[in-house]
Every structure is written in structure tokens, then in C-alpha cells.
Scaffold this motif. Structure first.
Motif, mmCIF file in Angstrom:
data_model
loop_
_atom_site.group_PDB
_atom_site.id
_atom_site.type_symbol
_atom_site.label_atom_id
_atom_site.label_comp_id
_atom_site.label_asym_id
_atom_site.label_seq_id
_atom_site.Cartn_x
_atom_site.Cartn_y
_atom_site.Cartn_z
ATOM 1 N N GLU A 2 0.843 -1.189 0.000
ATOM 2 C CA GLU A 2 0.000 0.000 0.000
ATOM 3 C C GLU A 2 0.880 1.241 0.000
ATOM 4 N N LYS A 3 0.362 2.308 -0.570
ATOM 5 C CA LYS A 3 1.114 3.552 -0.590
ATOM 6 C C LYS A 3 0.162 4.722 -0.748
ATOM 7 N N GLU A 4 0.682 5.884 -0.358
ATOM 8 C CA GLU A 4 -0.017 7.132 -0.632
ATOM 9 C C GLU A 4 0.261 7.544 -2.075
ATOM 10 N N ASP A 5 -0.651 8.287 -2.637
ATOM 11 C CA ASP A 5 -0.454 8.830 -3.974
ATOM 12 C C ASP A 5 0.151 10.223 -3.838
ATOM 13 N N THR A 6 1.388 10.363 -4.309
ATOM 14 C CA THR A 6 2.073 11.650 -4.236
ATOM 15 C C THR A 6 1.221 12.782 -4.785
ATOM 16 N N TYR A 7 0.411 12.496 -5.791
ATOM 17 C CA TYR A 7 -0.278 13.560 -6.522
ATOM 18 C C TYR A 7 -1.645 13.912 -5.942
ATOM 19 N N ARG A 8 -1.912 13.423 -4.731
ATOM 20 C CA ARG A 8 -3.127 13.874 -4.052
ATOM 21 C C ARG A 8 -2.838 14.997 -3.060
ATOM 22 N N PHE A 9 -1.547 15.378 -2.913
ATOM 23 C CA PHE A 9 -1.167 16.380 -1.929
ATOM 24 C C PHE A 9 -0.957 17.738 -2.593
ATOM 25 N N GLY A 10 -1.430 18.769 -1.923
ATOM 26 C CA GLY A 10 -1.289 20.127 -2.430
ATOM 27 C C GLY A 10 0.108 20.672 -2.231
ATOM 28 N N PRO A 11 0.345 21.890 -2.691
ATOM 29 C CA PRO A 11 1.674 22.506 -2.588
ATOM 30 C C PRO A 11 2.035 22.862 -1.152
ATOM 31 N N VAL A 12 3.331 22.991 -0.921
ATOM 32 C CA VAL A 12 3.858 23.418 0.373
ATOM 33 C C VAL A 12 4.317 24.873 0.303
ATOM 34 N N ARG A 54 5.961 19.545 -9.176
ATOM 35 C CA ARG A 54 5.041 20.618 -9.546
ATOM 36 C C ARG A 54 5.854 21.863 -9.902
ATOM 37 N N ARG A 55 5.557 22.427 -11.042
ATOM 38 C CA ARG A 55 6.259 23.634 -11.460
ATOM 39 C C ARG A 55 5.470 24.864 -11.029
ATOM 40 N N TRP A 97 10.379 24.391 -8.456
ATOM 41 C CA TRP A 97 9.727 23.094 -8.579
ATOM 42 C C TRP A 97 9.611 22.514 -7.188
ATOM 43 N N GLU A 98 8.466 21.923 -6.866
ATOM 44 C CA GLU A 98 8.284 21.368 -5.535
ATOM 45 C C GLU A 98 7.483 20.079 -5.605
ATOM 46 N N LEU A 99 7.665 19.260 -4.563
ATOM 47 C CA LEU A 99 6.924 18.005 -4.476
ATOM 48 C C LEU A 99 6.986 17.494 -3.050
#
Length: 724
Positions: free
Chosen positions: A90-100, A163-164, A171-173
Motif C-alpha cells: 500500500e502507498k499514498e499517492d504523491t499527486y493527491r497532496f497540495g503545494p507546500v 510541480r512547477r 519546482w516542488e513536491l
């Protein structure tokens, strides 16, 4: 969101998706999820409680999955359950999280005024939307795609593109599940569409031990310091304080059994005890920023925010600083903003363009060092460097930065032939951008930290240590390279010939107060065939040791703060090498042990008599008694403090001749103690001297109201202080 078309899927699997957050993750109403999981044969979406919501459709054979939720109207939290054969995870989806990062970060970076850049760029372990992971951020404005890669994604740049943020080129992630100790790099598709060699993080706080080149996710800065009392003293004006600096290359100061390199935590207590016993006020480290090539001694750094991993992690470095502070020892570190190496994992053409450097080699390349020159006129670059300076001072408690190779920054034609450089906008040779940068760094250091800055600057550029508001560069101190060259040249001469080079010792007093000077006998003087400090001295063994003792006495009493490279304090015989320990066994020889005792006692005398340091940077602090006695190779002078500080008289005999009944003028009658004599037997000398004191009578001499008849030992420095 509609199902991604074939072209979009191809962009995903080829790693050419420029805006991953527009496609991957959850989108639309009703919501749909798209994921790229090339290592999974099947992907199931789970709700927040782990309940399966549906198996995703593989819409591309290389691992693009999609699932729409027709009966849901709002976004929801989810996880992914993956299966590949018998393996499940199981894992989290990186792309469900908003920017920091926020818009202010973009704005400040673009303006070049993000003075705590390290708090936003780099890798930061954190909890985001209730999930633990690490936030990554990097500046690469011309890149087409930037991805975080590591073991966690099989070093596959297609899996976690960032994310650009258009405004500032950031760029951030946020990557869930990634924590402290994880190694990573950035995979960048450059401005022209090519995949660049993997890049280390420019704002990494920890890096792999060489020859590894990856960055490491470091723990959040919550270390416990015990140097509160030291730090609460705040910014120190050291001009009227004793400053005696012991310069150290950490990897070769001492080594353990089997020539083992000691760690920060091992060497810290040993160094603190030794430096305190010797009476030095500060330790200055050759650069401890991460660097790929050990023989560069740290002067070609890659990680301007990362203590080198050769000796431990950032917390270990901090522990060493903490230990030194608790021993009342200041910490100075060499900082190198003048140039950077062209290693492919570093800053060179970071996003496929000349980003940190100049495109034109006439501005951007040091042929002497085969290194690149920062584009100081680019606001983001100057911000990056300025933030590095503040990071070491504020976060790692370093007290001062010695800025390397300032002369190479100030002049566009530095070490260049005609036609190999470009003039500034006024047609001159000064690097106006670098001058503005240095002034800005020094201003920010003064306003935002407790720190001091020291320039290694070898030319006559005016006002290096003058305040910025007085049109200076704003450094607190400058290395006096002219004094060093002249006096070492004099000392290398046979004493018979010194009378014709007398001005080499006196010329420095013509400009001694034009800057706030440090007198440097540094590592540069004991390498590359120059020989050790001891072996620069002429004559037989007796003369070499005596010359060195006399010279150190001259140095410690001359106006200016003191710096001595390790090993010179006990007369290291061999030239220094970075890949072996100092020759500590020499201390079994009483001549070498005598040099060590002499330096210890000079430090005590220097610290104990305010007239030897309180006006180091003022002409009122020095007065010749007789600076013109070339025939005798004798120099005599007074060091003066403020009202109430007793004067100090210094007499240096640079001839191997015992001079009895030598009359010297003094400002006060009465008894004068022989406070120091470099020819004392405990230092390895002959023991010639004045029995502890001399008496000044009413006979005027050397334009002084009184004088004393003294015994002046051969090749010796004598210090007299009034018995008040």
C-alpha cells in the motif's frame, strides 16, 4: 476529468509530462484518479479507512491506471493498494497532496530577498495533510521537467515529477513516506529537451560520503545546543579584542589508530582541549562545505549548505561547534563564493543552461582552478549564496566566515590575459556585480547574525574592511597578504644580508591601519614546494629554530590579529600534506616542544596585555622606538593601548649576535620586566637575557625620555613591560 488520451499517456511513460498535477492524482466532478505505477500489475483505490473503492483500469501497458467515481461528487482522501504477482503493498499517492510553498516564496526568490532560503528549498521532513513525508523544492527555471529520484522510486525520473511554480522558476513536491536518511537526486529534462546527468540538491543539508554524490534527507533543525551563553553575547566587535586564530585542516590535524580519520564528535573535544591549552581564541577550519574532491581541501565545494560527510552528519558538526563554544573558543570557517567546480552532479548548467554561472567563459570560467564563476548579478544566485552564509552563522552557530579568493571576485581580468575578459559597463576592470554582492552579504551578516566576515584579499582594493555606508566592502577584517610575503622574504634571507632588506619588515607599518588586518601564516605558505615555516628559516638547526622563535615573537607583537596554520606552532618540519596527520611525534624533541611552549606563552602575553591588542587597528596603538637600525638587524617599537593601559616595549634582534649593553629608549623610568624572551631555555634558546628585569634611567634615547641598557639575545624577540 476525462480519461487521459494516448498522447498524454505516452508523455507520462516517457517522462515528458510538464505539468503532472494537471493529469495525475484526483481531478474533476465527479472525481477521477490517474496514477502511474509501472511496477504494479494491478492497482486498487482504498478509502481513508482502507475499504476498497474499485480496481483501476490499466490504460497504458507501461503502467498508467485510471478510475472514475461516477457516484461521488466531492474529492476524498484515498490510498493505493498495488499488486505485482504475489507481492502486495500500500502507498499514498504523491499527486493527491497540495503545494507546500506559497506565493510569497516565489516572490521573495524572484526578488532575490528570501533571506532564509534554506527553510523553503531543499528537503524538509514534515507532516502534510496528516501524512509524514518530505517536501522537496528546487530552483530550475529553464527546465522542462524536474523529478525527485532515489531508491524509493528505483531512480526512475518518470515516477515523481515535480510541480512547477511558474512565477519563480521553482519546482516542488511532497513525497509521502520518505524520511530522514533517504538519499535522493534530481533528474532534470533541460531547456533543450535532453535528460541531464543526475543533480545533487543545491540546498541539501547532508550529502553522501565521497565518492558518492547523492543528497541525503536530513533531520529537521531541532538539535539541542548548550552554547546559549556564548551565543547570547551576540555580534562581537573584535577590533579591540585579542584574536589569535589556529587554522586547521580537519582531516589531517590528528588521526586515529591506523591513520583513521576522526569524526566531528571525536575531534571536537581533542581540538577544544588543545586550542584552549595553547591559548588561541579561535579555530579557523579550511572549508567544511561538502566537496567531491578531497585534495581540493574543500575549496571546490558542491554543497554550500551541507557540512562534509567525511567527518559525520550535520548534528555531529553542530556538536563540534558546541563543544568549542563551551571551551570559549570561536569558530571560523572558510566560505567559498568565488567559484564552483564543474562536476556534472553539481551546479554547472543546472537546468541545461548557464544558470548559476555565466554563459560566456570570459566572465564565467577560472582557468587557474578549472572552475566556474557565479553570476553575481543574477538576483536568485546572489540570494542563494547570501543564504548559505547566513545558514552557517545562524543554523550551525559558526562565528565568522573567512571569504576565500575575494580578489578573484573583484576584478574581471583576474589572472586573465588581454582578450580573455570583458570590461564592465563603464569600461573598467572591476566586477561591479561582485562588489554589490559582497557589500550585500556583509550587510546581511551584520544585521541578521552574530557573525564576523574576513576577506582573503591580496590586492590594494580600497576599503575592504570599511563599512558599506562609507563606500567600503563591509568586511570586518582583511588578511594582510603583503605583510606575510614581505616578512617571510626577509626571514628567508641569511642574517648577513638582512640589512639590505630591512624595509621588508618595516614597510607594512606604512599601511598597517588602512584596513582591519589579520596577519596570516596560513596553509598556503606550507604547501606546493614552499616548505614548512621552520624550513623557510636559514642557517643551521640552531639558527632555524631561533629564527622561527624570533619571527613568531615579531608576529605576535605586530599590529593586527594573528593566524597560524596547524603544525607551525611546534615547528613542523615536513611540508603539510592533507592526507596524513601532523608530525606530533616531533614534540619528543625539546626544540619542537620549545616552539610549542613559546606560542602558548605568546598567546598568554598577547591576551594579558591590552596594549598588544586593544588598538590593533588604530595608528595610535603603535610607535617606533627605532625602526631604522638596519646595520644591526634590530627593530624596536612600542605597543600602546588606551588610557591606563601600560605600554609594551618590543625589541627584535634578527642577527645571530649577542648584543650586550644595548641601549633602548623607553617612555617611562623605573623597573621594566622581561615579560617574554624567545631565547629562554624553556623554548630551546641559549638563556641569554636580563635576569627578569631592566631599569630605565633618566638618559633620553631614541626620542624617548628615558632608556635602559639591556642584553639583547641573538635571533630573539624580547618584550618589556613596566613594573607598575
Amino acid at each position: 476529468m476525462t480519461r487521459p488520451d494516448e498522447a498524454t499517456c505516452e508523455a507520462i511513460v516517457r517522462g515528458r509530462l510538464s505539468d503532472p498535477f494537471a493529469v495525475l492524482g484526483m481531478h474533476g466532478t465527479p472525481p477521477a484518479i490517474t496514477v502511474f505505477a509501472p511496477d504494479a500489475g494491478e492497482v486498487t483505490v482504498l478509502d481513508g479507512k482502507g475499504k476498497p473503492l474499485g480496481t483501476m483500469e490499466r490504460i497504458h501497458p507501461e503502467g498508467v491506471f485510471h478510475l472514475a467515481f461516477e457516484k461521488k461528487r466531492k474529492p476524498f482522501a484515498y490510498r493505493l493498494h498495488c499488486r505485482a504477482g504475489e507481492h502486495e503493498w500500500e502507498k499514498e499517492d504523491t499527486y493527491r497532496f497540495g503545494p507546500v510553498l506559497g506565493e510569497m516564496d516565489e516572490y521573495l526568490l524572484a526578488e532575490g530577498r528570501h533571506e532564509e532560503l534554506w527553510t523553503r528549498l531543499g528537503a524538509h521532513p514534515m507532516t502534510h495533510d496528516g501524512v509524514a513525508g518530505t517536501s522537496f523544492a528546487v530552483w530550475a527555471p529553464n527546465a522542462r521537467r524536474v523529478s525527485v529520484v532515489g531508491h524509493f522510486n528505483a531512480w526512475d525520473g518518470r515516477r515523481q515529477p515535480m510541480r512547477r511554480r511558474i512565477g519563480g522558476g521553482l519546482w516542488e513536491l511532497f513525497i509521502p513516506g520518505i524520511g530522514v536518511g533517504e538519499i535522493y537526486k534530481y533528474e532534470i529534462v533541460g531547456a533543450y529537451g535532453d535528460v541531464l546527468p543526475l543533480k545533487a540538491d543545491p540546498v541539501a543539508f547532508q550529502m553522501e560520503h565521497a565518492p558518492g554524490t547523492a543528497s541525503i534527507v536530513a533531520a529537521a533543525s531541532d538539535r539541542t545546543w548548550t552554547d546559549t551563553e556564548w551565543m547570547e553575547k551576540g555580534r562581537r566587535d573584535l577590533r579591540d579584542q585579542p584574536v589569535s586564530i589556529y587554522e586547521v585542516h580537519l582531516g589531517s590535524w590528528r588521526r586515529g589508530d591506523g591513520d583513521r580519520i576522526l569524526s566531528y564528535t571525536e575531534v571536537g573535544p581533542l581540538l577544544a582541549d588543545y586550542v584552549k591549552e595553547m591559548g588561541f581564541t579561535h579555530v579557523e577550519f579550511l572549508p567544511l562545505s561538502e566537496h567531491p574532491y578531497t585534495p581540493s581541501w574543500g575549496y571546490q565545494p558542491i554543497g554550500l549548505f551541507a557540512p562534509t560527510s567525511r567527518f559525520g552528519d550535520p548534528d555531529d558538526f553542530a556538536a563540534m561547534v558546541d563543544h568549542l563554544h563551551n571551551a570559549d573558543i570561536g569558530v571560523i570557517m572558510d566560505w567559498v563564493p568565488a567559484h564552483f567546480p564543474s562536476d556534472e552532479h553539481g551546479l554547472a548548467r543546472f537546468d541545461g543552461t548557464a544558470l548559476y554561472e555565466h554563459e560566456d567563459p570570459r566572465l564565467g570560467f577560472h582557468k587557474d582552478w578549472n572552475t566556474l564563476i557565479y553570476n553575481f548579478g543574477r538576483t536568485e544566485v546572489s540570494n542563494f549564496l547570501r543564504s548559505s552564509a547566513l545558514y552557517w552563522l545562524r543554523e550551525l552557530h559558526v562565528d565568522a566566515l573567512r571569504v576565500d579568493a575575494v580578489a578573484s571576485m573583484l576584478y574581471l581580468d583576474y589572472s586573465r590575459n588581454e582578450g580573455e575578459w570583458l570590461p564592465n559597463r563603464h569600461g573598467g576592470r572591476e566586477n561591479l556585480d561582485a562588489i554589490d554582492f559582497l557589500r550585500d552579504v556583509n550587510t546581511q551578516v551584520a544585521e541578521r547574525s552574530h557573525g564576523t566576515t574576513i576577506a582573503e584579499e591580496s590586492t590594494a582594493f580600497p576599503g575592504v574592511s570599511r563599512p558599506v555606508e562609507q563606500d567600503g566592502l563591509g568586511f570586518d577584517f582583511k588578511w594582510n597578504m603583503g605583510w606575510m610575503h614581505d616578512t617571510l622574504q626577509y626571514m628567508s634571507e641569511d642574517p648577513f644580508n638582512r640589512r639590505w632588506h630591512h624595509d621588508k619588515m618595516t614597510f607594512g607599518l606604512h599601511y598597517a591601519f588602512s584596513e582591519n588586518f589579520v596577519l596570516p601564516i596560513s596553509h598556503d605558505e606550507v604547501v606546493h614546494g614552499k616548505g614548512s615555516l621552520l624550513n623557510k628559516m636559514p642557517g643551521d638547526d640552531w639558527q632555524r629554530f631561533a629564527n622561527l622563535r624570533a619571527y613568531l615573537g615579531w608576529m605576535w607583537t605586530h599590529p593586527g590579529k594573528k593566524l597560524l596554520f596547524m603544525g607551525s606552532e611546534f615547528g613542523q618540519s615536513r611540508e603539510w600534506s592533507h592526507d596524513r596527520s601532523l608530525d606530533w611525534h616531533l614534540l619528543d624533541d625539546q626544540r619542537h616542544a620549545g616552539i610549542q611552549r613559546l606560542v602558548r606563552d605568546l598567546n598568554a602575553v598577547y591576551r594579558g596585555h591590552r596594549s598588544l591588542h586593544a588598538r590593533d587597528c588604530e595608528p595610535e596603538g603603535f610607535r617606533w622606538i627605532d625602526g631604522g637600525d638596519a646595520d644591526n638587524n634590530v627593530f624596536s617599537f612600542l605597543r600602546l593601548g588606551h588610557d591606563g593601559d601600560p605600554p609594551v616595549a618590543v625589541i627584535c634582534n634578527m642577527a645571530p649576535v649577542l648584543r650586550e649593553d644595548f641601549r633602548v629608549g623607553l617612555p617611562m623610568e623605573g623597573r621594566w620586566r622581561e615579560t617574554f624572551n624567545s631565547d629562554a631555555t624553556e623554548y630551546g634558546g641559549t638563556g641569554s637575557g636580563n635576569g627578569g628585569s631592566v631599569t630605565a634611567d633618566g638618559q633620553g634615547w631614541h626620542d624617548q625620555p628615558v632608556s635602559a641598557s639591556i642584553t639583547l639575545p641573538p635571533l630573539a624577540t624580547v618584550i618589556l613591560t613596566p613594573d607598575t
